[in-house]
Write an enzyme that holds these catalytic residues in place. Sequence first.
Site, PDB file in Angstrom:
ATOM      1  N   GLU A 113     -23.651  -5.270 -12.299  1.00 41.12           N
ATOM      2  CA  GLU A 113     -24.357  -5.063 -11.020  1.00 41.12           C
ATOM      3  C   GLU A 113     -23.415  -4.343 -10.069  1.00 41.12           C
ATOM      4  O   GLU A 113     -22.265  -4.753  -9.875  1.00 41.12           O
ATOM      5  CB  GLU A 113     -24.733  -6.439 -10.440  1.00 41.12           C
ATOM      6  CG  GLU A 113     -25.913  -6.414  -9.539  1.00 41.12           C
ATOM      7  CD  GLU A 113     -27.260  -6.419 -10.298  1.00 41.12           C
ATOM      8  OE1 GLU A 113     -27.272  -6.484 -11.542  1.00 41.12           O
ATOM      9  OE2 GLU A 113     -28.294  -6.355  -9.629  1.00 41.12           O
ATOM     10  N   LYS A 153     -26.618 -14.794  -9.266  1.00 43.70           N
ATOM     11  CA  LYS A 153     -27.433 -13.585  -9.414  1.00 43.70           C
ATOM     12  C   LYS A 153     -27.084 -12.625  -8.268  1.00 43.70           C
ATOM     13  O   LYS A 153     -27.565 -12.742  -7.146  1.00 43.70           O
ATOM     14  CB  LYS A 153     -28.921 -13.929  -9.381  1.00 43.70           C
ATOM     15  CG  LYS A 153     -29.813 -12.755  -9.742  1.00 43.70           C
ATOM     16  CD  LYS A 153     -31.252 -13.216  -9.983  1.00 43.70           C
ATOM     17  CE  LYS A 153     -32.153 -12.039 -10.351  1.00 43.70           C
ATOM     18  NZ  LYS A 153     -32.248 -11.015  -9.277  1.00 43.70           N
ATOM     19  N   ASP A 176       0.843  -1.203   0.000  1.00 45.15           N
ATOM     20  CA  ASP A 176       0.000   0.000   0.000  1.00 45.15           C
ATOM     21  C   ASP A 176       0.877   1.252   0.000  1.00 45.15           C
ATOM     22  O   ASP A 176       0.572   2.239  -0.668  1.00 45.15           O
ATOM     23  CB  ASP A 176      -0.918  -0.004   1.233  1.00 45.15           C
ATOM     24  CG  ASP A 176      -1.956  -1.122   1.154  1.00 45.15           C
ATOM     25  OD1 ASP A 176      -2.790  -1.241   2.063  1.00 45.15           O
ATOM     26  OD2 ASP A 176      -1.920  -1.885   0.150  1.00 45.15           O
ATOM     27  N   LYS A 217     -28.703 -18.609 -18.628  1.00 47.66           N
ATOM     28  CA  LYS A 217     -28.728 -17.939 -19.927  1.00 47.66           C
ATOM     29  C   LYS A 217     -28.389 -18.930 -21.047  1.00 47.66           C
ATOM     30  O   LYS A 217     -27.450 -19.725 -20.908  1.00 47.66           O
ATOM     31  CB  LYS A 217     -27.694 -16.811 -19.980  1.00 47.66           C
ATOM     32  CG  LYS A 217     -27.918 -15.720 -18.956  1.00 47.66           C
ATOM     33  CD  LYS A 217     -26.809 -14.670 -19.009  1.00 47.66           C
ATOM     34  CE  LYS A 217     -27.059 -13.614 -17.970  1.00 47.66           C
ATOM     35  NZ  LYS A 217     -25.993 -12.578 -17.935  1.00 47.66           N
TER      36      LYS A 217
HETATM   37  N1  LIG Z   1     -27.920  -9.726 -10.947  1.00 42.62           N
HETATM   38  C1  LIG Z   1     -27.159 -10.445 -11.776  1.00 42.62           C
HETATM   39  O1  LIG Z   1     -26.128 -10.986 -11.358  1.00 42.62           O
HETATM   40  C2  LIG Z   1     -27.569 -10.582 -13.200  1.00 42.62           C
HETATM   41  C3  LIG Z   1     -28.694  -9.919 -13.685  1.00 42.62           C
HETATM   42  N2  LIG Z   1     -29.062 -10.022 -14.996  1.00 42.62           N
HETATM   43  C4  LIG Z   1     -28.309 -10.810 -15.806  1.00 42.62           C
HETATM   44  O2  LIG Z   1     -28.642 -10.945 -17.112  1.00 42.62           O
HETATM   45  C5  LIG Z   1     -29.809 -10.268 -17.575  1.00 42.62           C
HETATM   46  C6  LIG Z   1     -29.352  -9.053 -18.322  1.00 42.62           C
HETATM   47  C7  LIG Z   1     -29.672  -9.331 -19.752  1.00 42.62           C
HETATM   48  C8  LIG Z   1     -30.815 -10.323 -19.735  1.00 42.62           C
HETATM   49  C9  LIG Z   1     -30.508 -11.189 -18.548  1.00 42.62           C
HETATM   50  N3  LIG Z   1     -27.224 -11.474 -15.401  1.00 42.62           N
HETATM   51  C10 LIG Z   1     -26.831 -11.386 -14.110  1.00 42.62           C
HETATM   52  N4  LIG Z   1     -25.710 -12.075 -13.707  1.00 42.62           N
END
Ligand SMILES: NC(=O)c1cnc(OC2CCCC2)nc1N
Length: 326
Positions: free
Chosen positions: A170, A114, A32, A286
């Site tokens: 986020e 999430k 640091d 996803k």
């Molecule tokens: N809060 C999260 O960590 C998070 C939120 N949203 C998404 O993807 C959405 C964005 C585009 C469509 C799905 N991914 C994440 N990891």
Amino acid sequence: METPRERAEKLREEIRKHDYHYYVLDQPLISDAEYDRLFRELVELEQAYPDLVTPDSPTQRVGGEVLKGFTPVQHRVPLLSLDNAFNERELRDFNRRLKERLGDEAVAYVCELKIDGVSIALVYQDGVLMSGATRGDGIVGEDVTANIRTIKSLPLRLTYPLPRVEVRGEVYMPKEAFARLNREREDRGEKTFANPRNAAAGSIRQLDPKVTAGRTLGLLVYDILHLEGKEIDSQRETLEFLSELGFPVDRNFRWCASLDEVLEYCEEWQGRRHELPYEIDGVVVKLNSLPARQLLGATAKSPRWAIAYKFPAEEKETKIVAIELN
Ligand SMILES: NC(=O)c1cnc(OC2CCCC2)nc1N
């Protein structure tokens, strides 16, 4: 002999590298004290030669004036929200619907934790941060650029000068920082925040960037909204590329060849959420292939190619309240 401009550029690059190692990788390369010495040399050099200051200089993270309000920002692409699944059956329904629409295309997923924070859209031009905005209603958000610049893991300049890239991530408050902030507020007789998500939202929507700078906030980036100068075909590639650009990315994501593997991931992290330094409220599932996402599209509100599996609300440890028995 280096000119002041060359010295300033060299210091900026050096400090940017150390910020990445310290705040993103959590693996500092120097002490640091050594870091402070570099930082102080750059501050003094920029004070001696004010025209050397650039917006992406590490010395420019904490802005000047207190804002009167937030400027509305129209997002180039709507920031979609996620449909929710609360159990295995709903996840299997999601998988079946998606397969029906895609025909027998191979369907692979990427699962991400999430993060329970505040969604943010960031715009970079020629590799330099231009703006940051809250999601708002998905179409129009609030310009919080001065505030997000204070987040140390947020790069002010990317590792390559892509003509334009817009990303989504986020902003969150780590559990430790949340507990510390609430203790301080309690000691000052102020209202405490109900949860880290509210604390992050309250910290990012401050009119005075100095207040935001005093809060410990983290950022994890997970989506590319717009990209020029590079072709990307999958979510896995997206996350790797975001990392290469210098963004903090949650490395706990997993490529899943089937819904069974998705269910295993959800099961595993439902049990491991307490290990994390930040709060999560589920898993985002996803479709990995970006071209396949195009075939599915989105409803007005949310994509057909992603869903949030929400963990059951944690039984809050019952707060033992000492009852004064007179
Ligand atoms: N809060 C999260 O960590 C998070 C939120 N949203 C998404 O993807 C959405 C964005 C585009 C469509 C799905 N991914 C994440 N990891």
